[in-house]
Structure formats: structure tokens, C-alpha cells
Design a protein around this motif. Sequence first.
Motif, PDB file in Angstrom:
ATOM      1  N   GLN A   1      58.556  67.625  89.363  1.00 53.75           N
ATOM      2  CA  GLN A   1      59.203  66.403  88.897  1.00 53.75           C
ATOM      3  C   GLN A   1      59.333  66.377  87.372  1.00 53.75           C
ATOM      4  O   GLN A   1      59.799  65.393  86.816  1.00 53.75           O
ATOM      5  N   GLN A   2      58.924  67.445  86.730  1.00 52.13           N
ATOM      6  CA  GLN A   2      58.958  67.472  85.270  1.00 52.13           C
ATOM      7  C   GLN A   2      60.261  68.087  84.767  1.00 52.13           C
ATOM      8  O   GLN A   2      60.889  68.895  85.443  1.00 52.13           O
ATOM      9  N   TYR A   3      60.615  67.662  83.561  1.00 56.71           N
ATOM     10  CA  TYR A   3      61.826  68.118  82.894  1.00 56.71           C
ATOM     11  C   TYR A   3      61.496  68.324  81.426  1.00 56.71           C
ATOM     12  O   TYR A   3      60.539  67.739  80.898  1.00 56.71           O
ATOM     13  N   SER A   4      62.261  69.129  80.737  1.00 60.44           N
ATOM     14  CA  SER A   4      61.985  69.415  79.337  1.00 60.44           C
ATOM     15  C   SER A   4      61.914  68.128  78.505  1.00 60.44           C
ATOM     16  O   SER A   4      62.804  67.278  78.582  1.00 60.44           O
ATOM     17  N   ASN A   5      60.833  67.972  77.739  1.00 66.92           N
ATOM     18  CA  ASN A   5      60.586  66.801  76.886  1.00 66.92           C
ATOM     19  C   ASN A   5      60.355  65.521  77.667  1.00 66.92           C
ATOM     20  O   ASN A   5      60.548  64.420  77.135  1.00 66.92           O
ATOM     21  N   CYS A   6      59.951  65.639  78.909  1.00 64.20           N
ATOM     22  CA  CYS A   6      59.668  64.436  79.710  1.00 64.20           C
ATOM     23  C   CYS A   6      58.169  64.163  79.741  1.00 64.20           C
ATOM     24  O   CYS A   6      57.375  64.850  79.104  1.00 64.20           O
ATOM     25  N   CYS A   7      57.855  63.142  80.506  1.00 67.56           N
ATOM     26  CA  CYS A   7      56.489  62.905  80.975  1.00 67.56           C
ATOM     27  C   CYS A   7      55.506  62.694  79.826  1.00 67.56           C
ATOM     28  O   CYS A   7      54.497  63.388  79.705  1.00 67.56           O
ATOM     29  N   LYS A   8      55.813  61.734  78.966  1.00 67.59           N
ATOM     30  CA  LYS A   8      54.935  61.359  77.859  1.00 67.59           C
ATOM     31  C   LYS A   8      54.441  59.926  78.014  1.00 67.59           C
ATOM     32  O   LYS A   8      53.936  59.338  77.051  1.00 67.59           O
ATOM     33  N   GLY A   9      54.607  59.376  79.210  1.00 66.70           N
ATOM     34  CA  GLY A   9      54.213  57.994  79.419  1.00 66.70           C
ATOM     35  C   GLY A   9      55.048  57.020  78.625  1.00 66.70           C
ATOM     36  O   GLY A   9      54.627  55.889  78.369  1.00 66.70           O
ATOM     37  N   GLY A  10      56.246  57.441  78.216  1.00 67.41           N
ATOM     38  CA  GLY A  10      57.135  56.568  77.455  1.00 67.41           C
ATOM     39  C   GLY A  10      56.780  56.445  75.993  1.00 67.41           C
ATOM     40  O   GLY A  10      57.418  55.683  75.262  1.00 67.41           O
ATOM     41  N   VAL A  11      55.781  57.187  75.524  1.00 64.69           N
ATOM     42  CA  VAL A  11      55.349  57.095  74.128  1.00 64.69           C
ATOM     43  C   VAL A  11      56.173  58.060  73.280  1.00 64.69           C
ATOM     44  O   VAL A  11      56.301  59.241  73.612  1.00 64.69           O
ATOM     45  N   LEU A  12      56.725  57.566  72.193  1.00 63.21           N
ATOM     46  CA  LEU A  12      57.507  58.383  71.268  1.00 63.21           C
ATOM     47  C   LEU A  12      56.957  58.226  69.857  1.00 63.21           C
ATOM     48  O   LEU A  12      56.797  57.108  69.372  1.00 63.21           O
ATOM     49  N   ALA A  13      56.666  59.337  69.211  1.00 60.04           N
ATOM     50  CA  ALA A  13      56.265  59.285  67.811  1.00 60.04           C
ATOM     51  C   ALA A  13      57.471  58.975  66.946  1.00 60.04           C
ATOM     52  O   ALA A  13      58.620  59.102  67.378  1.00 60.04           O
ATOM     53  N   SER A  14      57.220  58.553  65.722  1.00 60.87           N
ATOM     54  CA  SER A  14      58.319  58.357  64.792  1.00 60.87           C
ATOM     55  C   SER A  14      58.794  59.722  64.300  1.00 60.87           C
ATOM     56  O   SER A  14      58.058  60.705  64.323  1.00 60.87           O
ATOM     57  N   TRP A  15      60.039  59.756  63.823  1.00 65.78           N
ATOM     58  CA  TRP A  15      60.620  61.018  63.356  1.00 65.78           C
ATOM     59  C   TRP A  15      59.861  61.545  62.136  1.00 65.78           C
ATOM     60  O   TRP A  15      59.716  62.756  61.957  1.00 65.78           O
ATOM     61  N   GLY A  16      59.355  60.649  61.312  1.00 61.80           N
ATOM     62  CA  GLY A  16      58.608  61.084  60.145  1.00 61.80           C
ATOM     63  C   GLY A  16      57.265  61.681  60.492  1.00 61.80           C
ATOM     64  O   GLY A  16      56.760  62.548  59.777  1.00 61.80           O
ATOM     65  N   GLN A  17      56.642  61.229  61.590  1.00 60.40           N
ATOM     66  CA  GLN A  17      55.353  61.776  62.010  1.00 60.40           C
ATOM     67  C   GLN A  17      55.502  63.151  62.645  1.00 60.40           C
ATOM     68  O   GLN A  17      54.870  64.114  62.241  1.00 60.40           O
ATOM     69  N   ASP A  18      56.330  63.213  63.697  1.00 57.72           N
ATOM     70  CA  ASP A  18      56.422  64.440  64.490  1.00 57.72           C
ATOM     71  C   ASP A  18      57.782  64.476  65.184  1.00 57.72           C
ATOM     72  O   ASP A  18      57.968  63.842  66.225  1.00 57.72           O
ATOM     73  N   PRO A  19      58.759  65.191  64.636  1.00 57.23           N
ATOM     74  CA  PRO A  19      60.100  65.229  65.250  1.00 57.23           C
ATOM     75  C   PRO A  19      60.098  65.738  66.685  1.00 57.23           C
ATOM     76  O   PRO A  19      60.930  65.315  67.491  1.00 57.23           O
ATOM     77  N   VAL A  20      59.173  66.636  67.027  1.00 58.62           N
ATOM     78  CA  VAL A  20      59.124  67.156  68.395  1.00 58.62           C
ATOM     79  C   VAL A  20      58.663  66.072  69.362  1.00 58.62           C
ATOM     80  O   VAL A  20      59.233  65.910  70.451  1.00 58.62           O
ATOM     81  N   ALA A  21      57.635  65.309  68.976  1.00 61.89           N
ATOM     82  CA  ALA A  21      57.115  64.246  69.834  1.00 61.89           C
ATOM     83  C   ALA A  21      57.987  63.000  69.807  1.00 61.89           C
ATOM     84  O   ALA A  21      57.706  62.038  70.524  1.00 61.89           O
ATOM     85  N   ALA A  22      59.048  62.999  68.986  1.00 60.78           N
ATOM     86  CA  ALA A  22      59.945  61.846  68.901  1.00 60.78           C
ATOM     87  C   ALA A  22      61.128  61.973  69.847  1.00 60.78           C
ATOM     88  O   ALA A  22      62.104  61.231  69.731  1.00 60.78           O
ATOM     89  N   VAL A  23      61.062  62.924  70.796  1.00 54.48           N
ATOM     90  CA  VAL A  23      62.157  63.172  71.736  1.00 54.48           C
ATOM     91  C   VAL A  23      61.638  63.018  73.158  1.00 54.48           C
ATOM     92  O   VAL A  23      60.532  63.463  73.481  1.00 54.48           O
ATOM     93  N   SER A  24      62.439  62.386  73.998  1.00 57.62           N
ATOM     94  CA  SER A  24      62.121  62.267  75.416  1.00 57.62           C
ATOM     95  C   SER A  24      63.408  62.490  76.207  1.00 57.62           C
ATOM     96  O   SER A  24      64.506  62.149  75.735  1.00 57.62           O
ATOM     97  N   ALA A  25      63.286  63.075  77.402  1.00 56.71           N
ATOM     98  CA  ALA A  25      64.491  63.404  78.170  1.00 56.71           C
ATOM     99  C   ALA A  25      64.203  63.382  79.665  1.00 56.71           C
ATOM    100  O   ALA A  25      63.051  63.516  80.099  1.00 56.71           O
TER     101      ALA A  25
END
Length: 451
Positions: free
Chosen positions: A137-161
Motif C-alpha cells: 500500500q506504499q508509494y514513493s514519498n507516502c506514509c508520513k502520517g500527514g506530517v510535512l516538514a517546512s522547505w527550509g528545514q528539510d526539502p525531502v521531508a516536505a514532499v508527500s505523494a
Amino acid sequence: MACKKTQGHDLLSNFLSSHQRLNIFLVVFLIVIISPTEAYDPLDPNGNITIRWDIMSWTPDGYVAAVTMNNFQKYRQIMSPGWTIGWAWARREVIWSIVGAQTTEQGDCSRFRGNLPHCCLRRPTVVDLLPAAPYNQQYSNCCKGGVLASWGQDPVAAVSAFQISVGLAGTTNRTVRLPRNFTLGGAGPGYTCGPAKRVPSTVFYSPDRRRRTQALMTWNVTCTYSEILVSKHPSCCVSFSSFYSEDITPCPACSCGCRNRNNCVSSSSGRLSSRVNISRNDDSPLLQCTSHMCPVRVHWHVKINYKDYWRVKIAITNFNYLRNYTQWTLLAQHPNLDNVTEVFSFNYKPLVPYKSINDTGMFYGLKFYNDMLMEAGPYGNVQSEVLMKKDKDTFTFRQGWAFPRRVYFNGDECRLPSPDEYPMFPSSACITLVSFATKSAAMLFMFLIFS
């Protein structure tokens, strides 16, 4: 007589033109005041959350799309319980399946036989999966519990898909209808989404960048944040102190409003655990009783004055018994932040909204150490110290210069004390008197010891 008429006509024309200019000015002024300019952030003018919808393939009755959410906000993140995305279908589309996310309801799918769609609602709501979701059931950049970091903190963690298969939709670029009325929720109120707009198709590359593919069709939805839509009161406040003054400037009374004063809990209350259990059934905060009644307080302490440097201690305290702040951010605006030498227990990143001014910086926690501000209690605080080099041209402790001009916590502006309440720097006469008294006392002490 004709000359007098001409002069009168000119005077009337001048009056009308000036009157018209005044009306135009008033109209423009009212438009500026009434228009929703609160969504514009001068410290992050291009900050937004963009939802990109890429159609990757056609199916017999619709398409398969990759939906990607990018948090382009430099210092505002989406915390737990995470994001939710909603929209209205243009026709009678259904969602056959989703990978990497799920809808909150299935809706009425009684008109289908056999294989039922994942969701038949006219207005579906999609939420992210938890990190422990099954592999299939997983997809690239998914499954973070809806939590997104800010772009200034971590651009990788600021993406969900996630990936979505849509049925009863068009099967060509001309027959597909864009969804309408997008909403971004779960992150709390404050986000407003614009209409979906067709954009050039997204280009994708393989990890080795040798293979290039392109989406069949792409549209974007831009969502912006407005603090005024969240609350008319701030959500944090700032207090000040310094080594050169015994006075501590507290947060102004009722900085965040006093609407929760009747439901607050004393820090020494023995009934805290029962109050917490009762209050967890709703979203209202359970605050520790304070004069400011804010969920979060930031304390800025001017600690030490060296010859070429000066040191500040920053402490952030959580007064909400019901909330942890994951991946928190603190933004400060101060003229000496362009000379930051070392930050001891936080991450630091300069934020330069204007090329010629470098007076704003973002602080955030170290991963797995203090990137979560715990709920109110003995562990509900994080702190660090900042060492700054003195700028010979502008450095001074007088007139409150050592204190920040603006402070933001998690993207919302905190209320600062009034400048006339800042810890006052003693006058030169007082300094001379104190220095003389100190030296006299030291000399007397030495005399008593060696006499």
C-alpha cells in the motif's frame, strides 16, 4: 463676462478632477484594506503548498494519476494529525483505488456490482497513511502520517505523494475535467486553495537520469496560509531578560486572549491527569494557568557580553497539556543575525527574503534530540544559546537593540512586549558608579584579608 464663465468653468473642472482623484484614492485604499492581503508573508513571499496532479496513464474508463504535495513554505510545517485533501468532482467520477493514501469514507457505491470502487463520494477526502502501512500500500514519498516538514528545514521531508486511479472520467486530454473546490485541512484552519490550473506536463527522470518520461496531463493547485483565518489572537508570546538588568519583562497579560482562563490548570494541581483524560475528547487546548494564557512562550535572554561577541539564550516552553509540537520552527528577526557565529543546541538557517538584508534566521530542533517540543510539564521545553559577533557600526545594548524585532513560532507571529517595557540598559553614570563601588569593595576585601 465670457472670461468670467471660463474661469468659473475651470474652477469647477479643477474641483471635479481633484474630487475624482480623492474618490479614486479612497477606493484604492479600501480595496487594499479589505482585500485578503494577510495571505502574503513578507518574510516568505513565495511560500505555499502546491498540489500537483500528473496523469501517468489512461484506463478504459479514466486514468491513473500521481498526486504530489510540496510544502514550499520556508518555516511553516504541517504537524500531526497531518494533512487532508478534499475536492469536488466535475462530473460523477469515482476512485477505483489509491496507493499511499486512503479516503475517510467510501460513500454510496450501490450502483456498482462486483468490484466496488474505493470511494464514490462526490466530495472525497484523502488522508495520508502511517509509516507502518503494509508494503503493497506504499508509494514513493507516502506514509508520513500527514506530517510535512517546512522547505527550509528539510526539502525531502516536505514532499508527500500518493497514486490514484479515477473511473467514469475522460480518457483523453480533451475529455478529462479538472476537479474543483480543493481544500487543505488537517493542518488546522488557515489554508485557502485556488482553482486547479493546467500547466506544462511534468517531466520525470530515472534515478540514473538516462530515461526520460513525461506526464500525459498535469494541473496544479496552490494553497496559501493566512494567520488571520486561524484566530484573531496570537498563539505565542515573547518575554525578555538580560544580564545588565534585574527586571524581567514578561509576556503581556492575555497575549493570546483569556478565553481559556476558566478551563486552565494550575501546574501544581493534583487533578491534572483527570482533566487531561476528559479534555482529550475535543480539540480545545488544556493550558497551564498563566497571565498570558498562550500555548507557547519564547524567552529571549541576553546572557553574556564578551569583548568581540555577545551571547543570547533562547528557551521555548509549551504550556499546552494536550499537544506536542513536532518539527517545530522558530523565526527571529534581529539586525545582528547576519553575524551568527555558533548555535549550540538548535539547527540554524539564515532566511533572506530580500537580497540586501540578512536580519532573519530560522531555528529548529536537532533530529532525534529536540525536534519535538513535548506537552506541558517537566519536559515541555527546549533551549539553546546563540553566539553572535559584534558589529562595530551598529552594536549597542541601549534602547532594546539586543532584543528581536519579530518572533514567529511554527509560522505564526508571537506577541512581543511593548518597547518601553524592555529591560533598560543602565546609563553611563550608573555604570561608573557601579564600577567604582565594585572596585572599592574589592579593595576593602583585599585590605581586610592582608591586614
